[in-house]
Design an enzyme around this catalytic site. Structure first.
Site, PDB file in Angstrom:
ATOM      1  N   SER A  36       0.823  -1.203   0.000  1.00 15.51           N
ATOM      2  CA  SER A  36       0.000   0.000   0.000  1.00 15.51           C
ATOM      3  C   SER A  36       0.863   1.262   0.000  1.00 15.51           C
ATOM      4  CB  SER A  36      -0.908   0.021   1.230  1.00 15.51           C
ATOM      5  OG  SER A  36      -1.542   1.277   1.329  1.00 15.51           O
ATOM      6  N   ILE A  37       0.403   2.279  -0.737  1.00 13.48           N
ATOM      7  CA  ILE A  37       1.087   3.574  -0.741  1.00 13.48           C
ATOM      8  C   ILE A  37       0.260   4.629   0.005  1.00 13.48           C
ATOM      9  CG2 ILE A  37       2.376   3.100  -2.852  1.00 13.48           C
ATOM     10  CD1 ILE A  37       0.287   4.931  -4.286  1.00 13.48           C
ATOM     11  N   THR A  83      -8.449  -3.476   4.810  1.00 13.67           N
ATOM     12  CA  THR A  83      -8.255  -4.232   3.581  1.00 13.67           C
ATOM     13  C   THR A  83      -8.430  -5.719   3.871  1.00 13.67           C
ATOM     14  OG1 THR A  83      -6.828  -4.438   1.630  1.00 13.67           O
ATOM     15  CG2 THR A  83      -5.723  -4.441   3.771  1.00 13.67           C
ATOM     16  N   LYS A  87     -12.324  -7.275   5.928  1.00 15.19           N
ATOM     17  CA  LYS A  87     -13.508  -6.453   5.657  1.00 15.19           C
ATOM     18  C   LYS A  87     -14.810  -7.065   6.151  1.00 15.19           C
ATOM     19  CE  LYS A  87     -11.545  -4.152   1.658  1.00 15.19           C
ATOM     20  NZ  LYS A  87     -11.803  -3.670   0.298  1.00 15.19           N
ATOM     21  N   ASN A 108     -14.892  -1.241   4.943  1.00 16.97           N
ATOM     22  CA  ASN A 108     -13.514  -0.880   4.599  1.00 16.97           C
ATOM     23  C   ASN A 108     -13.046   0.413   5.248  1.00 16.97           C
ATOM     24  OD1 ASN A 108     -14.945   0.960   2.989  1.00 16.97           O
ATOM     25  ND2 ASN A 108     -13.394   0.897   1.388  1.00 16.97           N
ATOM     26  N   ASP A 123     -16.114   1.219  -0.864  1.00 19.01           N
ATOM     27  CA  ASP A 123     -15.718   0.497  -2.087  1.00 19.01           C
ATOM     28  C   ASP A 123     -16.825   0.527  -3.149  1.00 19.01           C
ATOM     29  OD1 ASP A 123     -13.198  -0.263  -1.188  1.00 19.01           O
ATOM     30  OD2 ASP A 123     -13.918  -2.166  -0.377  1.00 19.01           O
TER      31      ASP A 123
END
Length: 129
Positions: A36-37, A83, A87, A108, A123
């Protein structure tokens, strides 16, 4: 040591020298979280807005969720991105659930509002947009 965050990362990404007891903590929880960023984006925004907040990544397995929810209430967490594979497991640990999240059966996003934890699903709306 493996898993240890470097000093340049602490300074440049997590603005460690500005963190204090009033710092609000936000995190991504799940497993895996290493790709993840989100921490790069969120921490840059916090810094530009001069918010006393930090966003971190916490690898968390389904087996660790019950203990995590006990411990996290002792820290200044304000929200979580959730994530896989967690969830579908969040609802029992929350005080309230958005109707869309309840209908979808997956959460989420966790947000603390007035001391209570709320669960949302962003989402579905994001996919439709």
């Amino acid at each position: 040591a493996p898993g240890q965050v470097s000093l340049p990362t602490l300074r440049e990404i997590y603005h460690f020298e500005n963190l204090n007891r009033q710092t609000k903590i936000y995190a991504l929880i799940g497993n895996p979280v290493d790709k993840s960023i989100g921490h790069l984006c969120h921490n840059q925004v916090f810094r530009s807005l001069k918010e006393n907040s930090v966003y971190v990544k916490i690898p968390l397995t389904p087996q660790e969720v019950p203990l995590f929810f006990k411990l996290m209430k002792k820290l200044p967490f304000e929200g979580f991105s959730v994530t896989m594979p967690l969830k579908e497991q969040m609802a029992p640990y929350l005080d309230a659930l958005d109707p869309k999240a309840k209908q979808i059966g997956a959460i989420n996003t966790l947000v603390k509002r007035e001391g209570k934890w709320w669960g949302y699903n962003t989402d579905a709306g994001g996919a439709l947009d």
